[in-house]
Design a protein around this motif. Structure first.
Motif, PDB file in Angstrom:
ATOM      1  N   GLY A 445       0.816  -1.214   0.000  1.00 36.66           N
ATOM      2  CA  GLY A 445       0.000   0.000   0.000  1.00 36.66           C
ATOM      3  C   GLY A 445       0.848   1.262   0.000  1.00 36.66           C
ATOM      4  O   GLY A 445       0.558   2.227  -0.731  1.00 36.66           O
ATOM      5  N   ALA A 446       1.908   1.262   0.798  1.00 39.00           N
ATOM      6  CA  ALA A 446       2.789   2.429   0.844  1.00 39.00           C
ATOM      7  C   ALA A 446       3.487   2.643  -0.500  1.00 39.00           C
ATOM      8  O   ALA A 446       3.612   3.773  -0.988  1.00 39.00           O
ATOM      9  N   ALA A 447       3.934   1.553  -1.114  1.00 35.42           N
ATOM     10  CA  ALA A 447       4.594   1.661  -2.417  1.00 35.42           C
ATOM     11  C   ALA A 447       3.633   2.169  -3.484  1.00 35.42           C
ATOM     12  O   ALA A 447       4.010   2.982  -4.347  1.00 35.42           O
ATOM     13  N   ALA A 448       2.376   1.699  -3.439  1.00 39.03           N
ATOM     14  CA  ALA A 448       1.372   2.160  -4.405  1.00 39.03           C
ATOM     15  C   ALA A 448       1.100   3.651  -4.244  1.00 39.03           C
ATOM     16  O   ALA A 448       0.975   4.389  -5.229  1.00 39.03           O
ATOM     17  N   ALA A 449       1.003   4.114  -2.995  1.00 39.24           N
ATOM     18  CA  ALA A 449       0.770   5.545  -2.751  1.00 39.24           C
ATOM     19  C   ALA A 449       1.936   6.382  -3.284  1.00 39.24           C
ATOM     20  O   ALA A 449       1.733   7.442  -3.895  1.00 39.24           O
ATOM     21  N   VAL A 454       4.177   9.947  -7.857  1.00 38.61           N
ATOM     22  CA  VAL A 454       5.074  10.162  -8.985  1.00 38.61           C
ATOM     23  C   VAL A 454       4.278  10.239 -10.281  1.00 38.61           C
ATOM     24  O   VAL A 454       4.550  11.081 -11.154  1.00 38.61           O
ATOM     25  N   ARG A 455       3.279   9.404 -10.406  1.00 39.60           N
ATOM     26  CA  ARG A 455       2.465   9.391 -11.621  1.00 39.60           C
ATOM     27  C   ARG A 455       1.744  10.721 -11.823  1.00 39.60           C
ATOM     28  O   ARG A 455       1.701  11.243 -12.939  1.00 39.60           O
ATOM     29  N   VAL A 456       1.171  11.247 -10.781  1.00 46.73           N
ATOM     30  CA  VAL A 456       0.455  12.512 -10.877  1.00 46.73           C
ATOM     31  C   VAL A 456       1.408  13.646 -11.253  1.00 46.73           C
ATOM     32  O   VAL A 456       1.062  14.556 -12.015  1.00 46.73           O
ATOM     33  N   ALA A 457       2.642  13.593 -10.748  1.00 48.57           N
ATOM     34  CA  ALA A 457       3.603  14.662 -10.998  1.00 48.57           C
ATOM     35  C   ALA A 457       4.189  14.613 -12.407  1.00 48.57           C
ATOM     36  O   ALA A 457       4.689  15.626 -12.913  1.00 48.57           O
ATOM     37  N   LEU A 458       4.132  13.440 -13.059  1.00 50.56           N
ATOM     38  CA  LEU A 458       4.726  13.300 -14.389  1.00 50.56           C
ATOM     39  C   LEU A 458       3.867  13.981 -15.452  1.00 50.56           C
ATOM     40  O   LEU A 458       2.638  13.917 -15.404  1.00 50.56           O
ATOM     41  N   PRO A 459       4.503  14.605 -16.439  1.00 52.36           N
ATOM     42  CA  PRO A 459       3.748  15.096 -17.596  1.00 52.36           C
ATOM     43  C   PRO A 459       3.337  13.920 -18.477  1.00 52.36           C
ATOM     44  O   PRO A 459       3.698  12.768 -18.217  1.00 52.36           O
ATOM     45  N   GLY A 467       5.603   3.642 -17.515  1.00 52.27           N
ATOM     46  CA  GLY A 467       5.703   2.385 -16.776  1.00 52.27           C
ATOM     47  C   GLY A 467       7.041   2.210 -16.098  1.00 52.27           C
ATOM     48  O   GLY A 467       7.112   1.782 -14.938  1.00 52.27           O
ATOM     49  N   VAL A 468       8.124   2.528 -16.815  1.00 53.98           N
ATOM     50  CA  VAL A 468       9.460   2.370 -16.232  1.00 53.98           C
ATOM     51  C   VAL A 468       9.599   3.242 -14.987  1.00 53.98           C
ATOM     52  O   VAL A 468      10.095   2.782 -13.943  1.00 53.98           O
ATOM     53  N   VAL A 469       9.128   4.482 -15.059  1.00 54.79           N
ATOM     54  CA  VAL A 469       9.283   5.402 -13.928  1.00 54.79           C
ATOM     55  C   VAL A 469       8.340   5.029 -12.781  1.00 54.79           C
ATOM     56  O   VAL A 469       8.763   4.886 -11.626  1.00 54.79           O
ATOM     57  N   VAL A 470       7.058   4.858 -13.096  1.00 53.40           N
ATOM     58  CA  VAL A 470       6.065   4.615 -12.042  1.00 53.40           C
ATOM     59  C   VAL A 470       6.241   3.234 -11.420  1.00 53.40           C
ATOM     60  O   VAL A 470       6.271   3.095 -10.190  1.00 53.40           O
ATOM     61  N   LEU A 471       6.373   2.205 -12.245  1.00 54.19           N
ATOM     62  CA  LEU A 471       6.518   0.851 -11.690  1.00 54.19           C
ATOM     63  C   LEU A 471       7.895   0.667 -11.054  1.00 54.19           C
ATOM     64  O   LEU A 471       8.036  -0.088 -10.084  1.00 54.19           O
ATOM     65  N   LEU A 476      10.909  -0.032  -5.968  1.00 53.60           N
ATOM     66  CA  LEU A 476      11.860   0.474  -4.971  1.00 53.60           C
ATOM     67  C   LEU A 476      11.146   0.789  -3.655  1.00 53.60           C
ATOM     68  O   LEU A 476      11.685   0.529  -2.571  1.00 53.60           O
ATOM     69  N   GLY A 477       9.938   1.342  -3.777  1.00 56.96           N
ATOM     70  CA  GLY A 477       9.174   1.649  -2.572  1.00 56.96           C
ATOM     71  C   GLY A 477       8.818   0.401  -1.782  1.00 56.96           C
ATOM     72  O   GLY A 477       8.914   0.380  -0.547  1.00 56.96           O
ATOM     73  N   TYR A 478       8.434  -0.663  -2.487  1.00 61.17           N
ATOM     74  CA  TYR A 478       8.092  -1.917  -1.806  1.00 61.17           C
ATOM     75  C   TYR A 478       9.325  -2.521  -1.149  1.00 61.17           C
ATOM     76  O   TYR A 478       9.269  -2.975  -0.001  1.00 61.17           O
ATOM     77  N   GLY A 479      10.431  -2.521  -1.881  1.00 60.37           N
ATOM     78  CA  GLY A 479      11.661  -3.057  -1.289  1.00 60.37           C
ATOM     79  C   GLY A 479      12.071  -2.286  -0.053  1.00 60.37           C
ATOM     80  O   GLY A 479      12.422  -2.875   0.983  1.00 60.37           O
TER      81      GLY A 479
END
Length: 506
Positions: A445-449, A454-459, A467-471, A476-479
């Motif tokens: 859940g924390a990684a998804a948030a 990041v997704r919202v901030a991207l143009p 996909g490369v940036v968000v996923l 990294l967030g999950y790890g």
């Protein structure tokens, strides 16, 4: 490579009638592979063969392998011939919603593909021998050739501008060639391990008869699961043009973590568990320890997959499939399918290992009984959620595909619960601790948030870049979250990664 294949298919076929026809044609003869191939052979052949090798009875093991090959070849040859003759009936049963040219195309494709599927079944025999000898890479890398044949045919035919009907027929012929190559790649190593090709029809050995006895319940159990999948195909064929293609694209993605983390671990563990020797108490203790350890590993890897499907499914679908004839709208529809699958993703993956535990104990009847419960529930829920419920809610019938997936997901949860209880009664409390699951879901859940931020901030960027940036952020967030929460599997994974990087351990 299956994802590469699906992406190329999405580019050239999209969700057209020809895509529906090819996906259905690919699935109908694959019934042979799914029934007689890896699943049933793993349940019936590997436990007997691996136990004989553990007891160092190589001569009898070789005899069993040869007899299984002979019987399998005869049965599959007869069924391939029957399948080619009965293709129209099979298409009308499984793709009942297809009519006119779409049905005729599907019939032609199925007849082309059936012989190739028979070769894949023989490849599964090679897989059983190779896995029992601890050689896993070749048997699971061999299908890359199959996928490359399909991809090559799509690219060549698509760039030449072939009409879609001609294109999928060309791809079907190359699929058969890929099937032959998949078998051929594995055969030399298999022959080397067996010191020749011990082909025979000798069923006099008690061990061969044991394989045959186990084959029946495993066949019915595997057949029940496959019947559920084909009922879903039948239902999807009634949901409009493109429904089967969307369901197949979604299945390709949500089955990826099942294959990578569930099937791979279960396949690696089955020969090891089957070769466990000692008293009953020693065998039970060893199995409990092995199964618990592997369940924890599967959960650590699959929970983030489910979380990503729920929160970022459109990004996943867009990264993997959005190109050519497959646009943003199709990615969103696949997201809905992935979100529904996430409900039962972890349970279905863990159930694979539980089933392998019973196969290692030479018990194929318990998974059979549980599979029958699953198929019944899946069909009832799938029909209800695909047809009456969308109509009652005033939703377009295309939403029925989501209902089909959700019905299968719930049925998978029930299957997992029943198998877990029976494993506990048979060998001991082998399960994932609730505290570990809570930490894994919190990390997901924390990684998804974080990834959503990041997704919202991207143009607006290309789907692959997104996909490369968000996923990547999600991973990294999950790890990081699992390390912060003290998940042992996270520390172990980090240590393994650092050990593979020169100088990192220093």
């Amino acid at each position: 490579f299956g994802l590469v294949r699906s992406r190329v298919m999405a580019r050239y076929l999209g969700t057209s009638d020809e895509a529906d026809a090819f996906w259905s044609a690919l699935r109908i003869p694959n019934l042979l592979q799914n029934l007689f191939g890896e699943g049933v052979l793993s349940a019936s052949f590997i436990p007997v063969y691996a136990r004989l090798r553990a007891q160092r009875d190589e001569a009898e093991a070789r005899r069993v392998a040869g007899a299984v090959l002979g019987v399998l070849t005869a049965v599959v040859a007869a069924l391939v011939a029957l399948g080619v003759l009965a293709t129209p009936l099979a298409v009308d049963t499984i793709a009942a919603g297809f009519e006119g040219p779409k049905r005729d195309l599907t019939v032609r494709l199925v007849r082309i593909l059936f012989p190739g599927t028979g070769l894949l079944v023989l490849g599964a025999w090679c897989l059983g021998v190779l896995n029992s000898h601890g050689k896993f890479f070749l048997s699971y890398a061999a299908p890359i050739v199959w996928n490359l044949a399909i991809v090559g045919a799509l690219v060549v035919g698509g760039t030449r501008g072939l009409p879609l009907g001609d294109l999928v027929e060309s791809v079907a012929w190359w699929t058969v060639i890929g099937s032959a190559l998949t078998f051929a790649v594995q055969l030399p190593t298999t022959i080397g391990l067996l010191r020749g090709l011990p082909f025979s029809f000798d069923t006099g050995s008690p061990h061969v008869r044991e394989v045959v006895r186990s084959f029946g319940p495993a066949f019915v159990s595997r057949g029940a699961v496959q019947l559920s999948a084909y009922v879903d195909l039948n239902f999807a064929s009634r949901l409009g043009s493109g429904a089967q293609a969307l369901l197949s694209y979604g299945q390709t993605i949500y089955l990826l973590p099942v294959a990578l983390f569930g099937m791979s671990i279960s396949a690696a563990e089955l020969p090891a568990m089957s070769g466990t020797l000692g008293s009953d108490a020693e065998v039970r203790a060893a199995l409990t320890a092995r199964v618990t350890s592997r369940l924890r590993t599967i959960a650590f890897l699959v929970v983030p997959s489910a979380a990503a499907f729920l929160a970022l499914g459109d990004v996943v679908a867009g990264t993997l499939l959005q190109t050519g004839e497959f646009g943003r709208a199709e990615s969103v529809r696949v997201w809905a399918i992935l979100a529904a699958s996430a409900v039962g993703l972890l349970a279905s993956t863990l159930a694979r290992l539980y089933a392998s535990t019973f196969y290692a104990l030479k018990d194929t009847r318990t998974p059979l009984r549980v599979a029958l419960v699953r198929i019944t529930l899946s069909v009832v829920l799938g029909w209800t959620l695909a047809f009456p419920l969308p109509r009652a809610l005033g939703l377009p019938r295309e939403w029925g595909v989501i209902g089909l997936t959700l019905g299968s997901a719930v049925a998978g949860c029930v299957e997992y619960t029943l198998l877990r209880r029976r494993v506990r009664a048979r060998v001991g409390p082998a399960e994932v601790p609730a505290a570990l699951l809570a930490r894994l879901w919190a990390a997901g859940g924390a990684a998804a948030a974080l990834a959503w931020g990041v997704r919202v901030a991207l143009p607006a960027v290309h789907p692959v870049v997104l996909g490369v940036v968000v996923l990547g952020t999600f991973a990294l967030g999950y790890g990081g979250a699992t390390l912060a929460l003290g998940v042992p599997e996270a520390r172990t994974t980090l240590a393994r990664v650092r050990a593979r990087i020169p100088g990192a351990s220093r």
